[in-house]
Design a protein around this motif. Sequence first.
Motif, PDB file in Angstrom:
ATOM      1  N   MET A 240      19.229  15.288   7.548  1.00 62.23           N
ATOM      2  CA  MET A 240      19.086  16.697   7.317  1.00 62.23           C
ATOM      3  C   MET A 240      20.497  16.888   6.738  1.00 62.23           C
ATOM      4  O   MET A 240      21.440  16.714   7.440  1.00 62.23           O
ATOM      5  N   LEU A 241      20.661  18.044   5.790  1.00 60.87           N
ATOM      6  CA  LEU A 241      22.017  18.587   5.258  1.00 60.87           C
ATOM      7  C   LEU A 241      22.126  19.947   5.518  1.00 60.87           C
ATOM      8  O   LEU A 241      21.116  20.716   5.270  1.00 60.87           O
ATOM      9  N   TYR A 242      23.375  20.331   5.621  1.00 61.80           N
ATOM     10  CA  TYR A 242      23.716  21.723   5.956  1.00 61.80           C
ATOM     11  C   TYR A 242      24.668  22.018   4.830  1.00 61.80           C
ATOM     12  O   TYR A 242      25.518  21.382   4.475  1.00 61.80           O
ATOM     13  N   ILE A 243      24.467  22.960   3.999  1.00 68.27           N
ATOM     14  CA  ILE A 243      25.198  23.825   3.048  1.00 68.27           C
ATOM     15  C   ILE A 243      25.575  25.098   3.460  1.00 68.27           C
ATOM     16  O   ILE A 243      24.401  25.760   3.646  1.00 68.27           O
ATOM     17  N   GLY A 244      26.833  25.287   4.046  1.00 67.61           N
ATOM     18  CA  GLY A 244      27.081  26.675   4.216  1.00 67.61           C
ATOM     19  C   GLY A 244      28.451  27.128   4.883  1.00 67.61           C
ATOM     20  O   GLY A 244      29.386  26.068   4.838  1.00 67.61           O
ATOM     21  N   ASN A 245      28.711  28.323   5.240  1.00 64.64           N
ATOM     22  CA  ASN A 245      29.957  28.644   5.763  1.00 64.64           C
ATOM     23  C   ASN A 245      30.223  28.722   7.232  1.00 64.64           C
ATOM     24  O   ASN A 245      31.071  29.304   7.698  1.00 64.64           O
TER      25      ASN A 245
END
Length: 661
Positions: A240-245
């Motif tokens: 699973m991949l996370y994109i964010g701040n």
Amino acid sequence: MNVYKDINNLPQFTNAVVTIGSFDGVHLGHKKLVKKIKSIANKIDGEDVVVTFHPHPRSIIFPYDKSLKILTDLDEKLFLLEEAGVSNVVIVPFTIEFSQQSPKEYIEKFIIESFHPAYLIVGYDHKFGLNRKGDYNLLSEYQKKGVFNLIQIDKEEIDDIGISSTKVRNYLSDGDMSNANYFLGYEYSIKGKVVHGEKIGTSLGFPTANIKLSTLLKVVPKIGIYAVKISHDDEEYDGMLYIGNRPSISSNGQTTIEVNIFNFDQTIYGDILVIKFIHFIRDDIKFNDLIDLKRQLKLDKAEAIRLMANSTSKKKDPKTAIVILNYNGIGVLQEYLNTLVLSTDKFKCDIIVIDNASTDESIKYLNEHHPKVRLITLDKNYGYAGGYNKGLSSLNYEYFALVNSDIEATENWLIPLISQMEEDTSIGCIQPKILSITNPQSFEYAGAAGGYIDILGYPFCRGRVFDSIEEDNNQYDDNKEVAWVSGAAFVIRKSLFEEFEGFDADYFAHQEEIDFCLRIRKAGYKCIASGNSSVYHLGGGTLSYESPKKTFLNFRNNLLTVVKTFPVKSILFIIPLRLILDGIAGIKFLLEGKWRNTIAIIKAHLSFYLWIPSILKKRKILNRTIKLTTIGSPRSEGNYKKSILVQYYFKKHKLFSDLDS
């Protein structure tokens, strides 16, 4: 695949079929174009050549424009073009000097001197040369001189649903991986190096690899959590991949990309990972504390595993799609759609509804009651012909079963049709027997047991001559080559539909399938009426058979088909005679009190005469298509060399079996 990066050191191509473009994403639309140039190259014993530019022209012409985002870098583009079957790719180094060429220099010194093309294929809005002043009109001047053949891809063909890199980018920006991947024809990916992070994921029990993208120009999907597949050293893993701040951890607002690889414990700092996006799981949110974050990560992982399991357990995509065109047809969808769904129990195929901008509750009904039926919505009513053209262009199947919304399917009706097409590749279209829902023992008006066409261009059927309809007593249980198949229910090869550019959208509705069948028969393809399969048809679901609008379309479209497909000698005597005979039909309607139908016939002829220049242009294009796609001599089976009017009205032969041979 041959790749050439030096424009000054190209081989001497033989009968080159050339197309030029950025090919960003190499999506289904690009693959359709590749298939077209390869088909032409094969027909003329030539070579297909794709010409693209690197770097992207916008990055050179507008170096300070930071809005440019790409779907594929050069290596990805080359890999996908090779997968699509391209034989030759020429990568032109795009420079300021190259962009300064005048349009004529571009044509003569770049296109002609470099490629000596037999065919040049360009888009409807292809612009080139200094200030983009070169266009199709300038290229056509060289075609007139015989320098090369020029084919222009129409605006509708380029802008068809989903066949657009911009639309794919928009899907990615929305996190809509299902549609993005569907229209790409593969799973969108990013590539990057593993770099050191703050190791917060490890402390939570979810170690992550922080990714530094290989190129900042790549489109990064919407912020959030994704189920992904990760490639490392020729091995593929789920994750699973996370994109964010990281709002729950940091306040610096910097966007990061982090991937948690399941069942993986190697040290990979400095390694390159390729990450494929499979599903969007959820938006990024801020948690109260790390305990809540850890709890959510466990749920995210479980959801990713579930999504991956569903994804990998799917069988190979079916070759066939049942495609229904709908316009305000909620009533018949409620009544008959489920019969089509049930008919796929033993024959795996997808069911797709193309909605022609319905204003009733059709879309709501489909979403609520048939969520597994794929829905394609159009922005307006393009009619039967245009609606199918737009909807089918984005679908990737080998066979389309085009079915009216008021068709009641029988069990396993598709199996014999597809089997026959698999056994005989010269079959272009095939229909089942079409029986009446209201009178199941009888054939239905629209198609019956296969279509014929008489010497004057009038269509009729086995089982239905004008208004005389036969009962089904198994007299047409054979497999018979005919002149045309019914648009109510028939199967067609996708490749053939594309090669002949689909239905003629100017027909709007009615007899477009007859026109299509007569066109492909001129290239040697067969149209078959199968006696091994049957369906039931309500008929008149959209327009009643006596509707003035239907009368207008039938009379006008039939005349269009005659001029497009009949021999010139025949046309010269058919059209004047048809003016008289159709006039008699108008008088008959008038005597029956159906004066609106009489007016419809007059309007049909006036419309036809105004369209003659356009029809002659289409005839010329058709002859070129036939030359490039022919598999044999034109088919003549199903052509009735007498007048059906004489047989029916003067000799009183009401049944197909009574007709003089």
